[in-house]
Scaffold this motif. Sequence first.
Motif, PDB file in Angstrom:
ATOM      1  N   PHE A  85       0.762  -1.126   0.207  1.00  0.00           N
ATOM      2  CA  PHE A  85      -0.072   0.110   0.033  1.00  0.00           C
ATOM      3  C   PHE A  85       0.791   1.336   0.192  1.00  0.00           C
ATOM      4  CE2 PHE A  85      -1.831   3.398   2.675  1.00  0.00           C
ATOM      5  CZ  PHE A  85      -2.959   3.586   1.620  1.00  0.00           C
ATOM      6  N   LEU A  86       1.905   1.268   0.839  1.00  0.00           N
ATOM      7  CA  LEU A  86       2.682   2.467   0.930  1.00  0.00           C
ATOM      8  C   LEU A  86       3.476   2.658  -0.331  1.00  0.00           C
ATOM      9  CD1 LEU A  86       3.956   2.194   4.617  1.00  0.00           C
ATOM     10  CD2 LEU A  86       2.283   3.658   3.733  1.00  0.00           C
ATOM     11  N   LEU A  89       1.183   3.994  -3.040  1.00  0.00           N
ATOM     12  CA  LEU A  89       0.829   5.375  -2.691  1.00  0.00           C
ATOM     13  C   LEU A  89       1.944   6.324  -3.139  1.00  0.00           C
ATOM     14  CD1 LEU A  89      -1.380   7.011  -1.517  1.00  0.00           C
ATOM     15  CD2 LEU A  89      -0.545   6.806   0.755  1.00  0.00           C
ATOM     16  N   LEU A  90       3.105   6.037  -2.603  1.00  0.00           N
ATOM     17  CA  LEU A  90       4.064   7.146  -2.917  1.00  0.00           C
ATOM     18  C   LEU A  90       4.495   6.900  -4.546  1.00  0.00           C
ATOM     19  CD1 LEU A  90       6.775   5.731  -0.426  1.00  0.00           C
ATOM     20  CD2 LEU A  90       5.463   7.884  -0.491  1.00  0.00           C
ATOM     21  N   GLN A  91       4.109   5.886  -5.258  1.00  0.00           N
ATOM     22  CA  GLN A  91       4.469   5.938  -6.732  1.00  0.00           C
ATOM     23  C   GLN A  91       3.426   6.548  -7.572  1.00  0.00           C
ATOM     24  OE1 GLN A  91       5.189   1.779  -7.621  1.00  0.00           O
ATOM     25  NE2 GLN A  91       7.288   1.728  -6.875  1.00  0.00           N
ATOM     26  N   SER A  92       1.943   6.029  -7.273  1.00  0.00           N
ATOM     27  CA  SER A  92       0.793   6.552  -7.916  1.00  0.00           C
ATOM     28  C   SER A  92       0.309   7.721  -7.348  1.00  0.00           C
ATOM     29  CB  SER A  92      -0.156   5.466  -8.149  1.00  0.00           C
ATOM     30  OG  SER A  92      -0.553   5.240  -6.883  1.00  0.00           O
ATOM     31  N   ARG A  93       0.239   8.140  -5.894  1.00  0.00           N
ATOM     32  CA  ARG A  93      -0.390   9.231  -5.438  1.00  0.00           C
ATOM     33  C   ARG A  93      -2.054   9.158  -5.456  1.00  0.00           C
ATOM     34  NH1 ARG A  93       3.469  11.649  -2.419  1.00  0.00           N
ATOM     35  NH2 ARG A  93       5.518  11.882  -3.544  1.00  0.00           N
ATOM     36  N   ASN A  94      -2.356   7.683  -5.693  1.00  0.00           N
ATOM     37  CA  ASN A  94      -3.675   7.362  -5.877  1.00  0.00           C
ATOM     38  C   ASN A  94      -4.035   6.534  -4.771  1.00  0.00           C
ATOM     39  OD1 ASN A  94      -6.065   5.507  -6.905  1.00  0.00           O
ATOM     40  ND2 ASN A  94      -6.245   7.664  -8.103  1.00  0.00           N
ATOM     41  N   LEU A  95      -5.145   7.047  -3.822  1.00  0.00           N
ATOM     42  CA  LEU A  95      -5.433   6.285  -2.596  1.00  0.00           C
ATOM     43  C   LEU A  95      -6.005   5.009  -3.076  1.00  0.00           C
ATOM     44  CD1 LEU A  95      -5.716   5.787   0.418  1.00  0.00           C
ATOM     45  CD2 LEU A  95      -7.893   7.209   0.180  1.00  0.00           C
ATOM     46  N   GLY A 100      -6.417  -1.065  -3.639  1.00  0.00           N
ATOM     47  CA  GLY A 100      -6.472  -2.134  -4.384  1.00  0.00           C
ATOM     48  C   GLY A 100      -5.274  -2.872  -4.642  1.00  0.00           C
ATOM     49  N   ALA A 101      -4.006  -2.309  -4.871  1.00  0.00           N
ATOM     50  CA  ALA A 101      -2.955  -2.984  -4.765  1.00  0.00           C
ATOM     51  C   ALA A 101      -2.599  -3.929  -3.443  1.00  0.00           C
ATOM     52  CB  ALA A 101      -1.661  -2.069  -5.047  1.00  0.00           C
ATOM     53  N   ALA A 102      -2.915  -3.154  -2.195  1.00  0.00           N
ATOM     54  CA  ALA A 102      -2.733  -3.824  -0.884  1.00  0.00           C
ATOM     55  C   ALA A 102      -3.579  -4.994  -0.974  1.00  0.00           C
ATOM     56  CB  ALA A 102      -3.006  -2.849   0.128  1.00  0.00           C
TER      57      ALA A 102
END
Length: 312
Positions: A85-86, A89-95, A100-102
């Motif tokens: 998740f982290l 979030l750092l790569q895409s800046r999309n919550l 979804g990735a997590a």
Amino acid sequence: MRTRFLSSSAATAIVALSIAPLAPPFEARIATLTAPDIELAAAPIGAIPAAFLRNQLTFCSLICPFIVQGAVTVPIGVAEAPAVFLQSLLQSRNLAGSLGAAASAVTIPADAAAEGIIGNDLNLVLPKAQNTLEVAVVQLMNVLSGQTTPGAGRDTILQALNQPPGMPTVPVGAHGLLQVAAVEAINVTSAVAFQAFETVLLGVVQSANATATTLASTHDVRAAVMAGMDSARTTLNTARTQVTTAINTAITNIRAAAGQPVSAASKPAAAKQSVSAAVKTQRQVGHSDKAGTGVAHRNSGVHSLHRGRHAG
């Protein structure tokens, strides 16, 4: 042997009668030999429990590795989910995409394990186990009614136990209303308690995975929800088809065994249902090729498995 013996005895008698006037009368006794009927020895009673235990080991070899796989990979995915998740979030800046990735870190290994467990059970284990049960029931009824011997019944059951997993090769051999009704009761029960239930159980995991992976790839909550709903809808349609097909087949076979004609109205409906199912499967296969999904389908009269996984 008996035929040759009778032929030689007849020839000897003819020769003896033909030469009797040329020789002085004499009294002779010819020993009578009997050739008992040769019957193959039936399988020992202990062969059936041994084959049953051997089958359990075979079934475990098909399913247990995926159980171990899920027991290992799913907890690892749960532990890795916060880091995924982290990083996302750092790569895409999309919550939404990061969530979804997590989630997909857990749903992807869960989906892989569930497909191995339930897919092998529906396509390999259940068809053989169900066929063996039906063969055993029919043979037991044949023995009780005096239509076969216990030895012959054991041999047939042993053949069913020794057949490879998957599509059954030993015919059930049900005849008469009582036997057909008993076999169809097993088919319907299996369709409800095993096929439909396991299909829905697999569908829950697939729907969650479709939602998570779509959300991770598209960052679109609406698209993710639609992907999960499409997967769930496919699963419910498959489960409903499994149950209705088993029920319709049971009604048709029982009516035929009872000597009652199948109504003309039901035939077109059944044909229409088969065509619709074939078209639906065809569409699912086409959709899977476009969306990167896999579809596995086996239909042996009572068994089918559809996989509809949406990966972005």
